[in-house]
Design an enzyme around this catalytic site. Sequence first.
Site, PDB file in Angstrom:
ATOM      1  N   SER A 141      44.308 -25.807  13.364  1.00  0.00           N
ATOM      2  CA  SER A 141      45.680 -26.279  13.100  1.00  0.00           C
ATOM      3  C   SER A 141      46.381 -25.440  12.048  1.00  0.00           C
ATOM      4  CB  SER A 141      45.658 -27.729  12.608  1.00  0.00           C
ATOM      5  OG  SER A 141      45.050 -28.560  13.563  1.00  0.00           O
ATOM      6  N   GLU A 153      34.572 -31.923  20.149  1.00  0.00           N
ATOM      7  CA  GLU A 153      35.180 -32.696  19.063  1.00  0.00           C
ATOM      8  C   GLU A 153      35.490 -34.111  19.551  1.00  0.00           C
ATOM      9  OE1 GLU A 153      39.037 -31.274  17.663  1.00  0.00           O
ATOM     10  OE2 GLU A 153      38.665 -32.225  15.730  1.00  0.00           O
ATOM     11  N   GLN A 189      36.561 -26.216  10.930  1.00  0.00           N
ATOM     12  CA  GLN A 189      37.301 -25.826  12.138  1.00  0.00           C
ATOM     13  C   GLN A 189      38.706 -25.377  11.735  1.00  0.00           C
ATOM     14  OE1 GLN A 189      38.688 -29.150  14.268  1.00  0.00           O
ATOM     15  NE2 GLN A 189      39.079 -28.081  16.183  1.00  0.00           N
TER      16      GLN A 189
END
Length: 425
Positions: free
Chosen positions: A138, A253, A135
């Site tokens: 960030s 998530e 993923q």
Amino acid sequence: MSAVLDDRSAPALQEFTRAWLADHLPAGWMEAVDAGDSAMVASLRGAMSYDDWCIALGEAGLATPTWPAEYGAGLSLAPGEAKAVNDVLARYQVPRPYNIIGIGMGGPTLLAWGTEEMKHQLLKPLACNQEIWCQLFSEPGAGSDVAGLATRAVRDGDEWVVNGQKVWTTVAHISRWGMLLCRTDPDVPKHGGLSYFVVDMHQPGVEVRPLVQITGDAEFNEVFFNDARVRHDWMLGREGDGWKVAITTLMNERVSLSGAGSIGGDAVGGSSFDRLLARTTDTSNPIVRQQLAQAYIESRLIRINNERAASKRKSGGEAGPEGSITKLMQAEFNQRLQNLAIDLEGMNGIAWEGSALSKTERVGRSPKVEEDALVAFGFLRAQANTIEGGTSDVMRNILGERVLGLPKEPDSSRELPWIDVPRSA
Ligand SMILES: Cc1cc2nc3c(=O)[nH]c(=O)nc-3n(C[C@H](O)[C@H](O)[C@H](O)COP(=O)(O)OP(=O)(O)OC[C@H]3O[C@@H](n4cnc5c(N)ncnc54)[C@H](O)[C@@H]3O)c2cc1C
């Protein structure tokens, strides 16, 4: 295509799963579990091929029982029905795919937003643990406020060219595909200028640098994009709709991290409640008894809340903000549980063999690990629980706004074009 089951009652699904395991697990495994012979289970596990096992489990639809069978790895079960399958897998300590981010987040996002071509190509190898997913949300300047991210994608014919940096990207070093959130329009407010792609991690423009954690493992990474390319038709959702797609990933998530997913209720890294109980030899101390009782109560409350959320999903709809309740509870509970585990170790809890901690050596294959190392590992790893997947502060904001209906947190940058929002270099 995986099996399509006519009888979806809990007893029938349990029987189906048990019969499949009896045919496919190494001889003696189920009997050893029934007899509580953990040494035998560990020895059989050590001798089996984890990769072959994950392929068999995935192809049977048991790794991802809620996924549609037509894509080759699923049983088309509702979440409430899948519980019967997962209970039997947990009961027999069946090894599960390491592809937690792919199964917990990538697959559900693909099912909600992907094209048929993508679903047919990507879902089966994902469920069979052959293609790991990561993923890529960030960044150094965008974590809690992920909508403020700066990685740019610029259209070039049938492709997009990607430049920028991601960070804390779990399993990027072994990933085949990445869920990539990028800025495709810097001139509109931050939430509106994002697009979401599935990116090939095995291309020259993608550089992955592992970051070592307090446990000694390097399970997450920095990822640099230098003119990396991604197909336009591998954009999920429409251009500028990336935030909506990202919400699907983030909701799932939270469900995965709350213990409702394949990881299991009280075992998010380190000691589980049952293991803690088994290791506690002196239960005559009333404070210890009270601490154990409290831990038991909390673990049951999390399980009940997960079941409540699952039954809501069963009645239709995707994972919702209620996943934030158990994500928050599980993260804080697990830290208390691991702290208690290390306290109860006494002297063992302040000195351990550093080299025995490595999770990379044992994850997925679950060989017989040194119990002392697992306790220390759990204590160290749990520090991240209240940060990963959104911090506890952010979970409380979500619960306040989206569950309790409180006014939105003030955000002066929300309506400004992203390009005009002040940010550090
Ligand atoms: C083990 C681990 C694995 C991870 N894996 C991934 C991954 O695979 N992919 C990925 O994209 N990311 C991943 N992350 C990143 C994770 O999502 C971020 O670390 C997290 O969202 C916090 O962002 P940040 O670190 O930038 O902290 P910041 O957002 O800078 O927050 C710093 C502090 O400010 C507080 N804070 C910030 N905003 C608010 C607010 N609005 N209200 C109240 N308090 C606030 C936070 O709670 C925190 O205490 C991972 C992180 C960890 C620890």
